[in-house]
Design an enzyme around this catalytic site. Sequence first.
Site, PDB file in Angstrom:
ATOM      1  N   HIS A  62       0.755  -1.271   0.080  1.00  0.00           N
ATOM      2  CA  HIS A  62      -0.089  -0.053   0.066  1.00  0.00           C
ATOM      3  C   HIS A  62       0.954   1.235   0.038  1.00  0.00           C
ATOM      4  O   HIS A  62       1.826   1.324   0.573  1.00  0.00           O
ATOM      5  CB  HIS A  62      -0.864  -0.025   1.241  1.00  0.00           C
ATOM      6  CG  HIS A  62      -1.917  -1.205   1.216  1.00  0.00           C
ATOM      7  ND1 HIS A  62      -2.424  -1.741   2.548  1.00  0.00           N
ATOM      8  CD2 HIS A  62      -2.372  -1.977   0.448  1.00  0.00           C
ATOM      9  CE1 HIS A  62      -3.240  -2.642   2.269  1.00  0.00           C
ATOM     10  NE2 HIS A  62      -3.042  -2.983   0.836  1.00  0.00           N
ATOM     11  N   LYS A  72       4.415   6.279   7.976  1.00  0.00           N
ATOM     12  CA  LYS A  72       3.936   5.060   9.141  1.00  0.00           C
ATOM     13  C   LYS A  72       5.168   4.803  10.121  1.00  0.00           C
ATOM     14  O   LYS A  72       6.199   4.580   9.741  1.00  0.00           O
ATOM     15  CB  LYS A  72       3.584   4.187   8.369  1.00  0.00           C
ATOM     16  CG  LYS A  72       2.229   4.246   7.485  1.00  0.00           C
ATOM     17  CD  LYS A  72       2.085   3.125   6.672  1.00  0.00           C
ATOM     18  CE  LYS A  72       0.650   3.498   5.706  1.00  0.00           C
ATOM     19  NZ  LYS A  72       0.469   2.044   4.990  1.00  0.00           N
ATOM     20  N   TYR A 132       0.204   1.086  13.857  1.00  0.00           N
ATOM     21  CA  TYR A 132       0.765   1.735  13.152  1.00  0.00           C
ATOM     22  C   TYR A 132       0.016   3.379  13.250  1.00  0.00           C
ATOM     23  O   TYR A 132      -0.920   3.409  13.265  1.00  0.00           O
ATOM     24  CB  TYR A 132       1.040   1.283  11.689  1.00  0.00           C
ATOM     25  CG  TYR A 132      -0.180   1.096  10.769  1.00  0.00           C
ATOM     26  CD1 TYR A 132      -0.696   1.474   9.751  1.00  0.00           C
ATOM     27  CD2 TYR A 132      -0.327  -0.468  10.972  1.00  0.00           C
ATOM     28  CE1 TYR A 132      -1.540   0.941   9.095  1.00  0.00           C
ATOM     29  CE2 TYR A 132      -1.464  -1.103  10.420  1.00  0.00           C
ATOM     30  CZ  TYR A 132      -2.058  -0.235   9.490  1.00  0.00           C
ATOM     31  OH  TYR A 132      -3.022  -0.871   8.599  1.00  0.00           O
ATOM     32  N   ASP A 168      -6.145  -6.476  -2.913  1.00  0.00           N
ATOM     33  CA  ASP A 168      -4.887  -6.518  -3.085  1.00  0.00           C
ATOM     34  C   ASP A 168      -4.865  -7.571  -4.060  1.00  0.00           C
ATOM     35  O   ASP A 168      -3.777  -7.549  -4.740  1.00  0.00           O
ATOM     36  CB  ASP A 168      -4.018  -7.129  -1.843  1.00  0.00           C
ATOM     37  CG  ASP A 168      -3.777  -5.958  -0.806  1.00  0.00           C
ATOM     38  OD1 ASP A 168      -3.966  -4.709  -1.006  1.00  0.00           O
ATOM     39  OD2 ASP A 168      -3.572  -6.291   0.262  1.00  0.00           O
TER      40      ASP A 168
END
Length: 199
Positions: A62, A72, A132, A168
């Site tokens: 991503h 992140k 995250y 995905d």
Amino acid sequence: MKIRPLSIEGAWEVTSPQHGDPRGMFMEYYRFDHLAEAVGHPLRLAQANLSVSARGVVRGVHFADVPPGQAKYVSCVSGAVLDVIVDLRVGSPTFGRWEGVRLDDVDRRAVYLSEGLGHGFCALSESATLSYFCSATYNPTGEHTVHPLDPDLGIEWPADAPQLSVRDAAAPSLAEAVAGGLLPSYDAVREFTASLDNG
């Protein structure tokens, strides 16, 4: 706290000392000042996510449009994952390269990846919980994915039969993402992160 750069510019591994006794353990697993010193600017905390995955689940790769991108700070609070950073910045010296770091609830390392980099992971334990911190809130129109099993990326996922989400599994290959103009440019990312350094 030890913060060391990885082989891909804009990615760091963070190792914090753990202080334990018969009662348990304590650690500082995020320090904005230490991270800012290493990265050049503080991480603006805009959103925090928890992701729980079963063994063999692969999530990613991503990434978000730059600007604003989405930096992140990732750690595994329960179980274990192979965390993967992919350089998706067109024009970067390491474009298309990936690096993996094992994150688990034993060593309790973390990784920081700056804007423009791709992120994915594979759950190694029966259940793995990833935490995250993100520099920008979720923007469905500005967030994308590259197929994690693309042979051009050659990511060595530690799963016999990786389980992917519908999104995905339908993601474009790296070549298709380049041809479609989906990927951020290295120069645009560097210009954006430099503006954060000065801000």
